[in-house]
Scaffold this motif. Structure first.
Motif, PDB file in Angstrom:
ATOM      1  N   VAL A  26       1.030  -1.172  -0.271  1.00 54.59           N
ATOM      2  CA  VAL A  26      -0.023  -0.044   0.205  1.00 54.59           C
ATOM      3  C   VAL A  26       0.863   1.313   0.083  1.00 54.59           C
ATOM      4  N   SER A  27       2.025   1.439   0.815  1.00 55.70           N
ATOM      5  CA  SER A  27       2.756   2.314   0.817  1.00 55.70           C
ATOM      6  C   SER A  27       3.582   2.672  -0.661  1.00 55.70           C
ATOM      7  N   VAL A  28       4.040   1.563  -0.980  1.00 49.88           N
ATOM      8  CA  VAL A  28       4.539   1.775  -2.451  1.00 49.88           C
ATOM      9  C   VAL A  28       3.469   2.278  -3.631  1.00 49.88           C
ATOM     10  N   THR A  29       2.496   1.579  -3.486  1.00 51.12           N
ATOM     11  CA  THR A  29       1.336   2.325  -4.271  1.00 51.12           C
ATOM     12  C   THR A  29       1.001   3.746  -4.176  1.00 51.12           C
ATOM     13  N   ALA A  30       0.851   4.051  -2.754  1.00 51.42           N
ATOM     14  CA  ALA A  30       0.562   5.613  -2.548  1.00 51.42           C
ATOM     15  C   ALA A  30       1.720   6.341  -2.996  1.00 51.42           C
ATOM     16  N   VAL A  31       2.957   6.249  -2.944  1.00 51.89           N
ATOM     17  CA  VAL A  31       3.919   7.017  -3.173  1.00 51.89           C
ATOM     18  C   VAL A  31       3.946   7.001  -4.712  1.00 51.89           C
ATOM     19  N   ALA A  32       3.757   6.106  -5.574  1.00 54.00           N
ATOM     20  CA  ALA A  32       3.682   5.984  -6.919  1.00 54.00           C
ATOM     21  C   ALA A  32       2.581   6.794  -7.480  1.00 54.00           C
ATOM     22  N   LEU A  33       1.464   6.692  -6.732  1.00 55.75           N
ATOM     23  CA  LEU A  33       0.402   7.366  -7.228  1.00 55.75           C
ATOM     24  C   LEU A  33       0.688   9.021  -7.167  1.00 55.75           C
ATOM     25  N   SER A  34       1.194   9.256  -5.914  1.00 50.94           N
ATOM     26  CA  SER A  34       1.537  10.849  -5.557  1.00 50.94           C
ATOM     27  C   SER A  34       2.613  11.225  -6.558  1.00 50.94           C
ATOM     28  N   VAL A  35       3.686  10.520  -6.753  1.00 50.64           N
ATOM     29  CA  VAL A  35       4.596  11.024  -7.653  1.00 50.64           C
ATOM     30  C   VAL A  35       4.002  11.279  -8.947  1.00 50.64           C
ATOM     31  N   LEU A 294       3.618   6.397   4.222  1.00 49.72           N
ATOM     32  CA  LEU A 294       5.081   5.778   4.386  1.00 49.72           C
ATOM     33  C   LEU A 294       5.345   5.729   6.096  1.00 49.72           C
ATOM     34  N   ILE A 295       4.892   6.645   6.620  1.00 45.09           N
ATOM     35  CA  ILE A 295       4.902   6.754   8.270  1.00 45.09           C
ATOM     36  C   ILE A 295       4.079   5.693   8.803  1.00 45.09           C
ATOM     37  N   LYS A 332      13.830   2.775   1.208  1.00 42.93           N
ATOM     38  CA  LYS A 332      13.920   1.785  -0.002  1.00 42.93           C
ATOM     39  C   LYS A 332      12.380   1.738  -0.514  1.00 42.93           C
ATOM     40  N   VAL A 333      11.428   1.585   0.337  1.00 44.53           N
ATOM     41  CA  VAL A 333       9.993   1.712   0.040  1.00 44.53           C
ATOM     42  C   VAL A 333       9.656   2.719  -0.840  1.00 44.53           C
ATOM     43  N   ALA A 334      10.157   4.045  -0.467  1.00 47.28           N
ATOM     44  CA  ALA A 334       9.708   5.134  -1.073  1.00 47.28           C
ATOM     45  C   ALA A 334      10.293   5.282  -2.502  1.00 47.28           C
ATOM     46  N   LEU A 335      11.710   4.868  -2.501  1.00 48.84           N
ATOM     47  CA  LEU A 335      12.343   4.620  -3.876  1.00 48.84           C
ATOM     48  C   LEU A 335      11.554   3.632  -4.864  1.00 48.84           C
ATOM     49  N   TRP A 336      11.140   2.680  -4.225  1.00 47.15           N
ATOM     50  CA  TRP A 336      10.296   1.854  -5.273  1.00 47.15           C
ATOM     51  C   TRP A 336       9.189   2.360  -5.618  1.00 47.15           C
ATOM     52  N   GLY A 337       8.262   3.146  -4.739  1.00 48.18           N
ATOM     53  CA  GLY A 337       7.243   3.880  -5.172  1.00 48.18           C
ATOM     54  C   GLY A 337       7.449   4.882  -6.144  1.00 48.18           C
ATOM     55  N   MET A 338       8.577   5.639  -5.880  1.00 42.93           N
ATOM     56  CA  MET A 338       8.921   6.841  -6.809  1.00 42.93           C
ATOM     57  C   MET A 338       9.424   6.361  -8.331  1.00 42.93           C
ATOM     58  N   LEU A 339      10.160   5.241  -8.173  1.00 46.61           N
ATOM     59  CA  LEU A 339      10.485   4.448  -9.465  1.00 46.61           C
ATOM     60  C   LEU A 339       9.255   4.274 -10.341  1.00 46.61           C
ATOM     61  N   THR A 340       8.303   3.456  -9.687  1.00 45.98           N
ATOM     62  CA  THR A 340       7.315   3.084 -10.623  1.00 45.98           C
ATOM     63  C   THR A 340       6.534   4.356 -10.786  1.00 45.98           C
ATOM     64  N   GLY A 341       6.117   5.175 -10.052  1.00 41.83           N
ATOM     65  CA  GLY A 341       5.470   6.464 -10.329  1.00 41.83           C
ATOM     66  C   GLY A 341       5.983   7.156 -11.744  1.00 41.83           C
ATOM     67  N   LEU A 387      12.119  13.115  -2.005  1.00 46.08           N
ATOM     68  CA  LEU A 387      12.847  12.406  -1.376  1.00 46.08           C
ATOM     69  C   LEU A 387      13.695  12.836   0.065  1.00 46.08           C
ATOM     70  N   LEU A 388      13.977  14.223   0.009  1.00 47.20           N
ATOM     71  CA  LEU A 388      14.304  14.774   0.997  1.00 47.20           C
ATOM     72  C   LEU A 388      13.462  14.786   2.105  1.00 47.20           C
ATOM     73  N   LEU A 389      12.129  15.210   1.769  1.00 48.57           N
ATOM     74  CA  LEU A 389      11.115  15.535   2.756  1.00 48.57           C
ATOM     75  C   LEU A 389      10.782  14.190   3.131  1.00 48.57           C
ATOM     76  N   ILE A 390      10.848  13.149   2.216  1.00 46.08           N
ATOM     77  CA  ILE A 390      10.278  11.778   2.957  1.00 46.08           C
ATOM     78  C   ILE A 390      11.367  11.484   4.140  1.00 46.08           C
ATOM     79  N   TYR A 391      12.715  11.599   3.879  1.00 44.82           N
ATOM     80  CA  TYR A 391      13.743  11.368   4.691  1.00 44.82           C
ATOM     81  C   TYR A 391      13.619  12.235   6.081  1.00 44.82           C
ATOM     82  N   LEU A 392      13.308  13.498   6.028  1.00 44.63           N
ATOM     83  CA  LEU A 392      12.961  14.329   6.860  1.00 44.63           C
ATOM     84  C   LEU A 392      11.880  14.162   7.805  1.00 44.63           C
ATOM     85  N   SER A 393      10.829  13.606   7.383  1.00 42.27           N
ATOM     86  CA  SER A 393       9.579  13.018   8.121  1.00 42.27           C
ATOM     87  C   SER A 393       9.676  11.906   8.635  1.00 42.27           C
TER      88      SER A 393
END
Length: 413
Positions: A26-35, A294-295, A332-341, A387-393
């Motif tokens: 679900v997290s990967v999908t949400a990141v992909a859709l957002s991107v 992601l959180i 890692k999860v965020a990067l997979w989502g961003m790559l997919t999106g 990616l920076l916002l995700i890391y900080l959050s």
């Protein structure tokens, strides 16, 4: 090698032998859709700005030079004198300039009539713009005298008068006296800019000059193209200064009024500026959705890995080390989502830019398809910012690891 990164690269994202849990998917999908939505928003807004800007420039050019009437000449005609040409040729940012002439006219059929402005079609930029919007027929070579009685009309005028390419139309011109010419429609254009399409038709410069009774060196304005439209405001000021200096030096005998497409199409550019606010809202909302998902995924992952946390803590790993493990896992999860999106949306945008399969209502948006433009600098900047916002959050929720006792975690399961 960094121990936290080493463990994160080898630690499974799921439990019970699964590669990933439903929460992670679900997290990967949400990141992909957002991107994907962010990319689409940027590409559409940049595409809209390009299309609307090109249409405004097509009708008005980058910079327009007008005669400033005085007591000495008493007219609105501008003369391309050798002195004026020399000043324009010395400006390094000017790439092309040409005289333009226009005159009011009435197109009349046996059953209907329409008031328009016959404008000369000359200058490389204007010809390219009109050619790109031709729906019927083709633009003749107006430099040839045999084409002086050919005109290019808009789709609106063609529909209102029932005309098509090849038809002939009686055209009335009213200045000091009424003149009538029987002109032939060579082509029909459609820019979807109704405010311009309603009143502008194109013809040869010699035709307009002969009807208006003005010499070949005069026109109603001078159309100027520059090497960078984004700097047209600076170029306008620089050209105005150069002309004023020319008057002061005695090279020019009069002042000129300098205008640009930003002023002439202010309503359209103000409308486009509102889109920037909409994009900022969309980017913010999508970033919040991706970060919140992601959180949640990280917290679920921490609960799934309680036993792992207990083991590594018992082996001497610090809380900070374990926190970094889960931050890396979430990234890692965020990067997979961003790559997919990115892959899915960039492929979609490429297809839309090539084939225009998503339509729009031209009466509302001035264009009949969704325009997109993939600006790679914007794509890279957006991904880096995400990616920076995700890391900080993720730093704050990772502190949840400190609340897990190694003893209690070892007893789990």
């Amino acid at each position: 090698m960094n121990f936290s990164l080493f463990v994160a690269r080898r630690l499974s994202l799921g439990s019970d032998g699964r590669r990933s849990s439903p929460a992670i998917r679900v997290s990967v999908t949400a990141v992909a859709l957002s991107v994907a939505v962010m990319l689409a928003s940027l590409a559409v807004v940049i595409g809209f700005k390009r299309e609307i800007r090109d249409k405004v420039i097509g009708f008005n050019s980058h910079i327009t030079l007008y005669n400033m009437p005085s007591d000495y000449d008493g007219g609105n005609l501008i003369t391309l004198t050798p002195s004026l040409k020399s000043i324009l040729d010395k400006q390094p940012y000017i790439t092309d300039y040409s005289l333009e002439a226009s005159i009011p006219a009435i197109l009349k059929t046996p059953t209907d009539f329409k008031g328009v402005y016959l404008r000369s079609l000359n200058g490389k930029g204007t010809e390219e713009f009109v050619s790109g919007n031709i729906e019927e027929g083709r633009i003749p070579d107006f430099t040839k005298p045999e084409n002086n009685n050919l005109i290019v009309i808009s789709r609106i005028a063609a529909n209102q008068l029932g005309l098509k390419a090849g038809d002939k139309i009686d055209t009335y011109f009213i200045s000091d006296q009424v003149r009538v010419r029987r002109l032939e429609v060579a082509a029909v254009y459609n820019s979807h800019f109704d405010s311009y399409d309603q009143v502008i038709i194109y013809g040869a410069l010699p035709l307009v000059q002969s009807i208006a009774g003005i010499p070949a060196s005069q026109g109603t304005s001078l159309q100027i193209r520059t090497d960078d439209f984004n700097r047209v405001a600076d170029y306008t000021a620089a050209l105005n200064d150069a002309l004023v200096e020319g008057v002061a030096a005695g090279l020019l005998y009069k002042y000129y009024r300098v205008d640009n497409a930003y002023n002439q199409g202010a309503g359209y550019f103000n409308w486009l500026s509102l889109l920037d606010t909409n994009v900022a809202v969309v980017l913010t909302l999508m970033a919040v959705v991706a970060i919140a998902t992601l959180i949640s995924g990280m917290l679920i992952l921490i609960l799934d890995k309680k036993r792992f946390i207990g083991v590594v803590r018992a082996m001497g790993a610090s809380v900070g080390t374990v926190r970094r493990v889960f931050i890396y896992l979430a990234i890692k999860v965020a990067l997979w989502g961003m790559l997919t999106g990115n892959v899915v949306m960039l492929a979609f945008l490429y297809c839309q830019d090539r084939w225009h399969f998503l339509p729009l209502d031209p009466e509302a948006y001035y264009i009949d398809f969704v325009p997109v433009e993939i600006n790679w600098w914007s794509v890279l900047a957006m991904n880096a910012a995400c990616l920076l916002l995700i890391y900080l959050s993720l730093i704050l929720p990772s502190r949840f690891v400190a609340g897990i006792s190694p003893t209690d975690a070892m007893r789990t399961e």
